[in-house]
Design a protein around this motif. Structure first.
Motif, short mmCIF file in Angstrom:
data_model
loop_
_atom_site.label_atom_id
_atom_site.label_comp_id
_atom_site.label_asym_id
_atom_site.label_seq_id
_atom_site.Cartn_x
_atom_site.Cartn_y
_atom_site.Cartn_z
N ASP A 1 0.83 -1.21 0.00
CA ASP A 1 0.00 0.00 0.00
C ASP A 1 0.86 1.25 0.00
O ASP A 1 0.49 2.28 -0.57
N LEU B 1 3.82 1.46 -1.37
CA LEU B 1 4.34 1.56 -2.74
C LEU B 1 3.30 2.13 -3.70
O LEU B 1 3.62 2.89 -4.61
N ALA B 2 2.04 1.78 -3.47
CA ALA B 2 0.96 2.26 -4.33
C ALA B 2 0.86 3.78 -4.28
O ALA B 2 0.33 4.40 -5.21
N LEU C 1 3.55 5.83 -3.82
CA LEU C 1 4.87 6.40 -4.09
C LEU C 1 4.82 7.57 -5.06
O LEU C 1 5.37 8.64 -4.81
N SER C 2 4.17 7.36 -6.18
CA SER C 2 4.16 8.37 -7.24
C SER C 2 3.49 9.66 -6.77
O SER C 2 4.02 10.75 -6.99
N ASN C 3 2.35 9.54 -6.12
CA ASN C 3 1.65 10.73 -5.62
C ASN C 3 2.45 11.43 -4.54
O ASN C 3 2.46 12.66 -4.45
N VAL D 1 5.76 11.51 -4.26
CA VAL D 1 6.85 12.21 -4.92
C VAL D 1 6.36 13.53 -5.54
O VAL D 1 7.07 14.52 -5.57
N ASP D 2 5.13 13.53 -6.01
CA ASP D 2 4.55 14.73 -6.62
C ASP D 2 3.93 15.67 -5.60
O ASP D 2 3.34 16.68 -5.97
N GLU E 1 1.35 15.08 -3.74
CA GLU E 1 -0.11 15.04 -3.89
C GLU E 1 -0.78 14.10 -2.92
O GLU E 1 -1.77 13.45 -3.27
N THR F 1 13.85 6.16 -6.24
CA THR F 1 12.91 6.70 -7.23
C THR F 1 13.08 8.21 -7.35
O THR F 1 13.14 8.75 -8.46
N LEU G 1 14.37 10.28 -10.76
CA LEU G 1 13.66 11.39 -11.38
C LEU G 1 14.53 12.64 -11.44
O LEU G 1 14.47 13.40 -12.41
N ARG H 1 0.36 -5.34 -9.64
CA ARG H 1 1.28 -4.27 -9.27
C ARG H 1 2.66 -4.61 -9.76
O ARG H 1 3.02 -5.76 -9.89
N TRP I 1 21.75 3.76 -3.99
CA TRP I 1 22.48 4.19 -5.18
C TRP I 1 23.69 5.04 -4.80
O TRP I 1 23.76 5.62 -3.73
N ARG J 1 5.59 13.55 -18.39
CA ARG J 1 5.59 14.08 -17.02
C ARG J 1 6.99 14.39 -16.50
O ARG J 1 7.25 15.43 -15.94
N ASP J 2 7.89 13.45 -16.64
CA ASP J 2 9.17 13.54 -15.93
C ASP J 2 10.35 14.01 -16.78
O ASP J 2 11.41 14.27 -16.25
N LEU K 1 2.95 5.71 -11.95
CA LEU K 1 3.52 4.97 -10.82
C LEU K 1 4.35 3.81 -11.35
O LEU K 1 5.51 3.61 -11.00
N ARG L 1 7.48 4.88 -13.33
CA ARG L 1 8.57 5.32 -12.47
C ARG L 1 9.26 4.15 -11.78
O ARG L 1 10.50 4.11 -11.69
N ARG M 1 13.17 3.08 -12.57
CA ARG M 1 14.06 2.93 -11.42
C ARG M 1 14.76 1.56 -11.47
O ARG M 1 15.97 1.44 -11.29
#
Lengths: 78, 231
Positions: A6, A8-9, A11-13, A15-16, A18, A44, A48, B116, B125, B160-161, B186, B189, B193
């Motif tokens: 959950d 991980l789900a 993660l993207s938001n 980072v933004d 949001e 991640t 980016l 997923r 890293w 986006r990126d 998601l 990314r 990675r």
């Protein structure tokens, strides 16, 4: 505490920027204690940042030159 | 030109140039091309996946924009309109190239399966990859990693990126919902990675590897491992 899948789900938001303050706290709490999620979040964000820093997919000079050559004909005929 | 118009349609220069072109000064189109060349290239490359096709689509997109400039409605930003044209040219080219729509490309499919994406690499890293690779080589690595993604993930990642479009702009450009975009992003990314990890991880020492494995597996097993290694 939240489960890894959950976390991980989101993660993207995350980072933004949001996610709600509440969710952000829950995510950060998990990431502080879970090595794997910590690494995934951290790397991640690093990925980016590197992607932006290196400026990938610039227009190759030859491609640009050919574009203007073709445009030249069309613009001068217009 | 009032402030509202300027903020709504982008920099005032775009409209001024467009006005000149429409008044008969075709050459005023060229500075517009220079301004958005990179955007159009990246968008067509995002959709098509190779430079040669992207180049063709880019040329066609600018020419189409020039020929249809009188149809540009000033409520939207020029860059949004131009981006849409570029995406459409690229999609048409992709369609023509393939002859049929595969599941991968289908505009109707909001994302791949509901599975997923599971990360598999969990090493930190290096702090400064540019020291090891140099900027050119690092850029090539990044480009290769992005190109390796399946089309629907490559698209959203570039928009986006790389191109830094907003979620709304990007979703609108490729014709999906913001929610679908976020879901794909998601995964994109996480995949990029993963693709980069091998090149960018700090080489772990044996001790560190064991420590990490131990932490992940539990104390009892950890102690067995350490005893076996003579530590």
């Amino acid at each position: 505490m939240m489960e890894c899948k959950d976390v991980l789900a989101n993660l993207s938001n995350y980072v933004d920027g949001e996610v709600s303050a509440e969710l952000r706290m829950a995510l950060e709490e998990h990431v502080a204690k879970c090595r794997r999620c910590h690494v995934v979040f951290d790397t991640t964000e690093k990925a980016l940042k590197i992607i932006l820093d290196v400026e990938p997919f610039e227009v190759p000079l030859a491609v640009s030159a050919r574009l203007y050559t073709r445009l030249e004909k069309i613009l001068s005929d217009a | 030109m009032n402030q509202d118009q300027a903020t709504q349609s982008g920099p005032p220069d775009d409209l001024a140039l467009i006005d000149r072109v429409l008044a008969g000064d075709a050459r005023s189109f060229e500075p517009l091309v220079r301004r958005y060349e990179r955007r159009v290239f990246r968008v067509t490359l995002a959709v098509l996946g190779n430079v040669e096709d992207a180049e063709d689509a880019m040329q066609d997109a600018f020419i189409k924009a020039f020929r249809h400039l009188s149809q540009f409605r000033r409520e939207a930003r020029f860059t949004t309109w131009l981006t849409r044209i570029a995406v459409n040219e690229a999609l048409q080219k992709r369609q023509a190239r393939k002859g049929m729509v595969s599941l991968d490309d289908s505009r109707g499919v909001e994302g791949q399966s509901e599975e997923r994406f599971m990360p598999r690499r969990f090493e930190s890293w290096r702090a400064d990859p540019e020291k090891l690779y140099g900027k050119q080589e690092l850029r090539r690595l990044i480009e290769a990693a992005i190109q390796s993604l399946p089309a629907i993930y490559r698209e959203v990642l570039i928009l986006r990126d790389v191109e830094e479009m907003s979620a709304e702009e990007a979703a609108e450009a490729i014709g999906i919902t913001v929610s679908a975009l976020k879901s794909r992003l998601l995964r994109a990314r996480l995949m990029v990675r993963e693709a980069l990890a091998a090149s960018l991880e700090q080489p772990p020492t044996l001790g560190k590897k064991m420590l990490h494995a131990a932490g992940d597996m539990g104390t009892a097993l950890a102690m067995r491992l350490m005893r076996a290694a003579g530590k």
